[in-house]
Write a protein that holds these residues in place. Structure first.
Motif, PDB file in Angstrom:
ATOM      1  N   LEU A 155      -6.574   2.428  -2.579  1.00 50.59           N
ATOM      2  CA  LEU A 155      -5.698   2.593  -1.415  1.00 50.59           C
ATOM      3  C   LEU A 155      -5.433   4.072  -1.135  1.00 50.59           C
ATOM      4  CD1 LEU A 155      -3.216  -0.329  -2.060  1.00 50.59           C
ATOM      5  CD2 LEU A 155      -4.633  -0.040  -0.001  1.00 50.59           C
ATOM      6  N   ILE A 156      -5.185   4.834  -2.183  1.00 51.25           N
ATOM      7  CA  ILE A 156      -4.931   6.272  -2.013  1.00 51.25           C
ATOM      8  C   ILE A 156      -6.135   6.951  -1.375  1.00 51.25           C
ATOM      9  CG2 ILE A 156      -4.565   8.467  -3.213  1.00 51.25           C
ATOM     10  CD1 ILE A 156      -3.020   6.796  -5.364  1.00 51.25           C
TER      11      ILE A 156
ATOM     12  N   GLY B 134      -4.819   8.870   2.813  1.00 48.43           N
ATOM     13  CA  GLY B 134      -5.081  10.289   3.010  1.00 48.43           C
ATOM     14  C   GLY B 134      -5.634  11.026   1.809  1.00 48.43           C
ATOM     15  N   GLY B 135      -6.042  10.308   0.797  1.00 52.03           N
ATOM     16  CA  GLY B 135      -6.630  10.956  -0.362  1.00 52.03           C
ATOM     17  C   GLY B 135      -8.141  10.883  -0.317  1.00 52.03           C
ATOM     18  N   HIS B 136      -8.754  11.322  -1.381  1.00 52.19           N
ATOM     19  CA  HIS B 136     -10.214  11.250  -1.496  1.00 52.19           C
ATOM     20  C   HIS B 136     -10.601  11.270  -2.972  1.00 52.19           C
ATOM     21  CE1 HIS B 136      -9.475  15.604  -1.746  1.00 52.19           C
ATOM     22  NE2 HIS B 136     -10.600  15.655  -2.448  1.00 52.19           N
TER      23      HIS B 136
ATOM     24  N   SER C 176       1.810   4.862   7.478  1.00 54.22           N
ATOM     25  CA  SER C 176       1.945   3.467   7.864  1.00 54.22           C
ATOM     26  C   SER C 176       1.448   2.605   6.710  1.00 54.22           C
ATOM     27  CB  SER C 176       1.120   3.192   9.120  1.00 54.22           C
ATOM     28  OG  SER C 176       1.136   1.811   9.392  1.00 54.22           O
ATOM     29  N   ALA C 177       2.323   2.317   5.790  1.00 52.11           N
ATOM     30  CA  ALA C 177       1.962   1.516   4.622  1.00 52.11           C
ATOM     31  C   ALA C 177       3.042   0.472   4.374  1.00 52.11           C
ATOM     32  CB  ALA C 177       1.788   2.418   3.411  1.00 52.11           C
TER      33      ALA C 177
ATOM     34  N   ILE D   2      -3.158  -6.508  -0.827  1.00 52.27           N
ATOM     35  CA  ILE D   2      -2.894  -5.463   0.170  1.00 52.27           C
ATOM     36  C   ILE D   2      -4.170  -4.668   0.428  1.00 52.27           C
ATOM     37  CG2 ILE D   2      -1.640  -3.299   0.573  1.00 52.27           C
ATOM     38  CD1 ILE D   2       0.748  -4.665  -0.933  1.00 52.27           C
ATOM     39  N   LEU D   3      -4.898  -4.348  -0.614  1.00 54.84           N
ATOM     40  CA  LEU D   3      -6.167  -3.635  -0.465  1.00 54.84           C
ATOM     41  C   LEU D   3      -7.149  -4.463   0.366  1.00 54.84           C
ATOM     42  CD1 LEU D   3      -8.132  -1.319  -1.175  1.00 54.84           C
ATOM     43  CD2 LEU D   3      -8.617  -2.547  -3.318  1.00 54.84           C
ATOM     44  N   GLU D   4      -7.262  -5.740   0.058  1.00 51.63           N
ATOM     45  CA  GLU D   4      -8.176  -6.603   0.804  1.00 51.63           C
ATOM     46  C   GLU D   4      -7.767  -6.718   2.266  1.00 51.63           C
ATOM     47  OE1 GLU D   4      -8.158 -10.129  -1.635  1.00 51.63           O
ATOM     48  OE2 GLU D   4      -9.722  -9.311  -2.958  1.00 51.63           O
TER      49      GLU D   4
END
Length: 147
Positions: free
Chosen positions: A47-48, A53-55, A90-91, A136-138
Motif C-alpha cells: 500500500l505504501i 506515495g512511496g516507492h 485519501s486512505a 484493503i489492498l485488493e
C-alpha cells in the motif's frame, strides 16, 4: 529464467496469508500467527509503495517521504507508523483499521519460540487483522488506485 528474486509485496502478502490460513486450519498456530504478521506487513508495504506515495528503492526497501529513511520495520512497529504515512492522503479505508494496534504483541522473533505463549484469541486476532489489510489492498487494486 532469471535467478534474481523480484520484490513483490502484493503477491507476498497473499502467499503468506494463504499459508497462514492453511496452517491455522491444520492446528499449526505458531506458524500461522507468524505468517499472518508477515502477510500484514507485506500488504502495508504494498500500500505504501503503490498507493500512498512511496516507492521501492534499488535495494528492494520501501521508501516514503513521511518515513525517516527506508522502511525496515516489521508489522508491530510499522502499523502504528502508518498513521503518519497516510496523513493528508485519501486512505479512508485504512484510517479505521489503524486506530487499533492488533499487532502490538506480535514479534518477528517469535519464529524462534515454541509458540506456547500464543492464545487462540491472539492468533485469531492477527489473522483477522491481516485479512483486513489485504482486503484493503485488493480493493485498491480493483478501484485502480494502485499503480
Amino acid at each position: 529464467m532469471s535467478t534474481t528474486p523480484q520484490t513483490d509485496f502484493d503477491s507476498s502478502a497473499r502467499r503468506h496469508m494463504d499459508d497462514a490460513d492453511l496452517l491455522h486450519a491444520h492446528a499449526r498456530p505458531a506458524n500461522a500467527d507468524h505468517l499472518a504478521g508477515l502477510a500484514a506487513e507485506c500488504a502495508l508495504k504494498a500500500l505504501i509503495a503503490g498507493f500512498l506515495g512511496g516507492h521501492i528503492n534499488p535495494q528492494d526497501l520501501v521508501v516514503h517521504p513521511n518515513a525517516n529513511g527506508p522502511i525496515r520495520k516489521h508489522v508491530n512497529t510499522l502499523w502504528p507508523e502508518m498513521v503518519t504515512i497516510v496523513q493528508n492522503r485519501s486512505a479512508s479505508a485504512l484510517i479505521p483499521l489503524l486506530t487499533s494496534q492488533p499487532f502490538a504483541d506480535w514479534k518477528v522473533d517469535d519464529r524462534y519460540c515454541d509458540g506456547t505463549h500464543l492464545t487462540a484469541t491472539t492468533v485469531s486476532n492477527h489473522l483477522s487483522a491481516a485479512r483486513a489489510v489485504i482486503s484493503i489492498l485488493e480493493q485498491a487494486h480493483l478501484d485502480g488506485m494502485l499503480t
